[in-house]
Design an enzyme around this catalytic site. Structure first.
Site, PDB file in Angstrom:
ATOM      1  N   ARG A 197       0.761  -1.287  -0.268  1.00 38.68           N
ATOM      2  CA  ARG A 197       0.071  -0.220   0.223  1.00 38.68           C
ATOM      3  C   ARG A 197       0.822   1.305  -0.021  1.00 38.68           C
ATOM      4  O   ARG A 197       0.457   2.314   0.700  1.00 38.68           O
ATOM      5  CB  ARG A 197      -0.778  -0.231   0.927  1.00 38.68           C
ATOM      6  CG  ARG A 197      -1.909  -1.374   1.608  1.00 38.68           C
ATOM      7  CD  ARG A 197      -2.633  -0.648   0.462  1.00 38.68           C
ATOM      8  NE  ARG A 197      -3.517  -2.161   0.333  1.00 38.68           N
ATOM      9  CZ  ARG A 197      -3.877  -3.158   0.186  1.00 38.68           C
ATOM     10  NH1 ARG A 197      -2.797  -4.341  -0.227  1.00 38.68           N
ATOM     11  NH2 ARG A 197      -4.980  -4.256   0.480  1.00 38.68           N
ATOM     12  N   CYS A 246     -10.252   0.059   3.340  1.00 34.40           N
ATOM     13  CA  CYS A 246      -9.109  -0.204   5.437  1.00 34.40           C
ATOM     14  C   CYS A 246      -9.271   0.832   4.529  1.00 34.40           C
ATOM     15  O   CYS A 246      -7.997   1.640   4.925  1.00 34.40           O
ATOM     16  CB  CYS A 246      -8.592  -1.230   4.564  1.00 34.40           C
ATOM     17  SG  CYS A 246      -8.849  -2.837   4.477  1.00 34.40           S
ATOM     18  N   GLU A 319      -4.457   3.970   6.353  1.00 33.27           N
ATOM     19  CA  GLU A 319      -4.278   3.855   5.080  1.00 33.27           C
ATOM     20  C   GLU A 319      -4.882   4.873   4.289  1.00 33.27           C
ATOM     21  O   GLU A 319      -4.300   4.920   3.096  1.00 33.27           O
ATOM     22  CB  GLU A 319      -4.599   2.245   5.055  1.00 33.27           C
ATOM     23  CG  GLU A 319      -4.440   1.558   3.658  1.00 33.27           C
ATOM     24  CD  GLU A 319      -5.734   1.478   2.513  1.00 33.27           C
ATOM     25  OE1 GLU A 319      -6.097   1.710   1.891  1.00 33.27           O
ATOM     26  OE2 GLU A 319      -6.057  -0.424   2.671  1.00 33.27           O
TER      27      GLU A 319
HETATM   28  N1  EPU Z   1     -12.078 -10.952  10.454  1.00 29.42           N
HETATM   29  C1  EPU Z   1     -12.876 -10.505  11.292  1.00 29.42           C
HETATM   30  N2  EPU Z   1     -13.693  -8.967  11.645  1.00 29.42           N
HETATM   31  C2  EPU Z   1     -13.688  -7.784  10.662  1.00 29.42           C
HETATM   32  C3  EPU Z   1     -12.632  -7.932   9.881  1.00 29.42           C
HETATM   33  C4  EPU Z   1     -11.889  -9.158   9.058  1.00 29.42           C
HETATM   34  O1  EPU Z   1     -12.387 -11.270  12.688  1.00 29.42           O
HETATM   35  O2  EPU Z   1     -14.367  -7.313  11.477  1.00 29.42           O
HETATM   36  C5  EPU Z   1     -10.786 -11.509  10.385  1.00 29.42           C
HETATM   37  C6  EPU Z   1     -11.879 -12.447   8.418  1.00 29.42           C
HETATM   38  O3  EPU Z   1     -12.876 -12.782   9.057  1.00 29.42           O
HETATM   39  C7  EPU Z   1     -10.325 -12.401   8.309  1.00 29.42           C
HETATM   40  C8  EPU Z   1      -9.296 -11.869   8.961  1.00 29.42           C
HETATM   41  O4  EPU Z   1      -9.757 -11.747   9.738  1.00 29.42           O
HETATM   42  O5  EPU Z   1     -10.473 -14.297   8.527  1.00 29.42           O
HETATM   43  C9  EPU Z   1      -8.231 -11.597   7.664  1.00 29.42           C
HETATM   44  O6  EPU Z   1      -9.627  -9.531   6.479  1.00 29.42           O
HETATM   45  P1  EPU Z   1     -10.030 -10.282   5.358  1.00 29.42           P
HETATM   46  O7  EPU Z   1      -9.862 -11.067   4.755  1.00 29.42           O
HETATM   47  O8  EPU Z   1     -10.183  -8.553   5.223  1.00 29.42           O
HETATM   48  O9  EPU Z   1      -8.689  -9.314   5.154  1.00 29.42           O
HETATM   49  P2  EPU Z   1      -7.683  -7.244   5.544  1.00 29.42           P
HETATM   50  O10 EPU Z   1      -6.160  -8.034   6.435  1.00 29.42           O
HETATM   51  O11 EPU Z   1      -8.744  -7.676   7.038  1.00 29.42           O
HETATM   52  C10 EPU Z   1      -6.421  -7.070   3.596  1.00 29.42           C
HETATM   53  C11 EPU Z   1      -6.607  -5.587   3.399  1.00 29.42           C
HETATM   54  C12 EPU Z   1      -7.975  -5.538   2.526  1.00 29.42           C
HETATM   55  C13 EPU Z   1      -8.139  -6.507   1.190  1.00 29.42           C
HETATM   56  C14 EPU Z   1      -8.246  -7.604   2.176  1.00 29.42           C
HETATM   57  C15 EPU Z   1      -8.163  -9.007   1.462  1.00 29.42           C
HETATM   58  C16 EPU Z   1      -5.398  -4.573   4.317  1.00 29.42           C
HETATM   59  C17 EPU Z   1      -5.883  -3.014   5.679  1.00 29.42           C
HETATM   60  N3  EPU Z   1      -6.600  -4.432   3.783  1.00 29.42           N
HETATM   61  O12 EPU Z   1      -7.957  -6.977   4.871  1.00 29.42           O
HETATM   62  O13 EPU Z   1      -7.830  -3.674   1.401  1.00 29.42           O
HETATM   63  O14 EPU Z   1      -9.274  -5.974   1.131  1.00 29.42           O
HETATM   64  O15 EPU Z   1      -7.273  -7.867   3.037  1.00 29.42           O
HETATM   65  O16 EPU Z   1      -6.902  -9.229   0.135  1.00 29.42           O
HETATM   66  O17 EPU Z   1      -4.310  -4.413   3.663  1.00 29.42           O
HETATM   67  C18 EPU Z   1      -7.762  -1.810   1.594  1.00 29.42           C
HETATM   68  O18 EPU Z   1      -6.581  -2.025   1.278  1.00 29.42           O
HETATM   69  O19 EPU Z   1      -8.774  -0.610   1.461  1.00 29.42           O
HETATM   70  C19 EPU Z   1      -8.658  -2.496   2.177  1.00 29.42           C
HETATM   71  C20 EPU Z   1      -9.837  -3.184   2.550  1.00 29.42           C
END
Ligand code: EPU
Length: 348
Positions: A197, A246, A319
């Site tokens: 990012r 995010c 972010e």
């Molecule tokens: N989870 C929770 N509760 C929540 C959110 C997530 O328990 O409120 C759990 C999910 O169930 C999962 C784990 O946390 O088991 C990871 O969640 P997710 O797959 O949504 O990944 P993330 O790390 O929260 C990142 C990116 C997103 C991107 C997703 C999928 C960042 C900050 N966020 O989210 O990107 O869409 O992976 O690749 O890097 C963005 O850039 O704006 C963004 C949303």
């Protein structure tokens, strides 16, 4: 407390602000827009132009329609010593509630058509990323189908090296076109540092477009992978809500999800004024209602950071980009030396 940081290339108001000659400044912006045939709008608000739907009035909005026009307009602003910022789809920006006294250059209309040739596609900064992903899939070109659910423009995606499900746009960039000295200059993708990012593009560099190098594959398979990524996103993230994606980065190198950790802290649904932690994904702050303010979202974000610091000993990094209004026009153009740059850590 963290407040809205002026972008690195914008002059911060000195302790005793010099009041600019507003009329002369307005005349200069007007003259540049007229000379270059670029649409100029006044009285627009960030609340209309960003996906969070908050933020104050914009002094001048300039809306070029081609890469060349965009390059010459920022070249002319620089020459005239006028501070500017680039706004794409506004899907990753939280702009504060006050009046923003600088020129906003919108890339929204710099979109043209996506030009496909063999495994390559060339596209301008204002082109919609989801639309590009659909068109590439239709052409049987693979490499960006995982990004199909990310709202925003191609320029914004390049700027922050947008990614999802293990893929980032930087992986497939052959070259990027940037504005330098009023002209369109092509930079090889390999000269750019594509981090999580974050990229090595500097504040004050306007991204105009890019050429991506993709791989041939079966269009049906590509579409299926794109659908899968979109479905996953739809199931786990809010959509249709007023958000900026995010809000915080994940703690670097940790494999941890900030959203999951905020969720476990019990903060889903937590509210400050018209801003709340999304009940769907805890790393999204969403706004609701006509009365929502940027200050609500920022107060909520700072509360989350404070608790995160206390409970996890980790300083959450934004972010989203925080855009402060405190920018006066500059006397000597926007070219700043690296040591003069500020707040770069703040911008994704
Ligand atoms: N989870 C929770 N509760 C929540 C959110 C997530 O328990 O409120 C759990 C999910 O169930 C999962 C784990 O946390 O088991 C990871 O969640 P997710 O797959 O949504 O990944 P993330 O790390 O929260 C990142 C990116 C997103 C991107 C997703 C999928 C960042 C900050 N966020 O989210 O990107 O869409 O992976 O690749 O890097 C963005 O850039 O704006 C963004 C949303």
């Amino acid at each position: 407390m963290t407040s809205f940081a002026p972008a690195a290339h914008l002059e911060v108001m000195s302790e005793e602000p010099q009041h600019p000659d507003t009329q002369a400044r307005d005349a200069r912006v007007e003259e540049i827009a007229r000379r270059l045939g670029v649409r100029a709008e006044r009285g627009r608000r960030f609340a209309e132009l960003t996906s969070l739907r908050v933020g104050g009035e914009i002094d001048w909005l300039l809306v070029p329609e081609t890469e060349e026009q965009a390059a010459s307009v920022v070249g002319a602003l620089e020459e005239a010593g006028l501070a500017w910022r680039v706004l794409g789809a506004g899907s990753n920006v939280l702009a504060d509630d006050r009046e923003h006294r600088y020129v906003v250059v919108s890339t929204r209309e710099v979109k043209g058509e996506a030009r496909f040739e063999g495994e390559r596609v060339s596209v301008s900064a204002g082109f919609s990323l989801p639309r590009l992903c659909v068109e590439a899939a239709r052409q049987g070109l693979s490499g960006i189908e995982g990004l199909g659910g990310i709202p925003g423009t191609v320029g914004g995606a390049l700027w922050m090296n947008a990614g999802a499900y293990g893929h980032e746009i930087g992986e497939v960039v052959e070259s990027v076109r940037v504005a330098r000295g009023g002209r369109v200059v092509e930079v090889p993708g390999s000269d750019v540092k594509w981090d999580y990012r974050h990229t090595s593009f500097k504040e004050g560099e306007l991204l105009l477009g890019c050429t991506l190098r993709l791989r041939l594959d079966d269009p049906e398979k590509i579409k299926a992978r794109m659908e899968e990524a979109k479905q996953k996103r739809f199931a786990t993230q809010p959509h249709g809500a007023r958000s900026a994606g995010c809000f915080f980065k994940n703690p670097p190198g940790s494999g941890l999800s900030t959203g999951k950790m905020i969720d476990e802290m019990g903060l889903k649904g937590e509210r400050r004024g018209g801003a709340l932690v999304s009940p769907v994904h805890a790393n999204f702050i969403v706004t609701e209602g006509e009365g929502a303010r940027a200050s609500d979202a920022l107060a909520l974000a700072e509360e989350i950071r404070e608790r995160f610091r206390r409970e996890h000993g980790v300083e959450l990094e934004y972010e989203v980009e925080l855009w402060g209004a405190d920018a006066e026009f500059k006397d000597e153009g926007r070219r700043m030396k690296d040591e003069d740059r500020r707040g770069e850590g703040e911008t994704g």
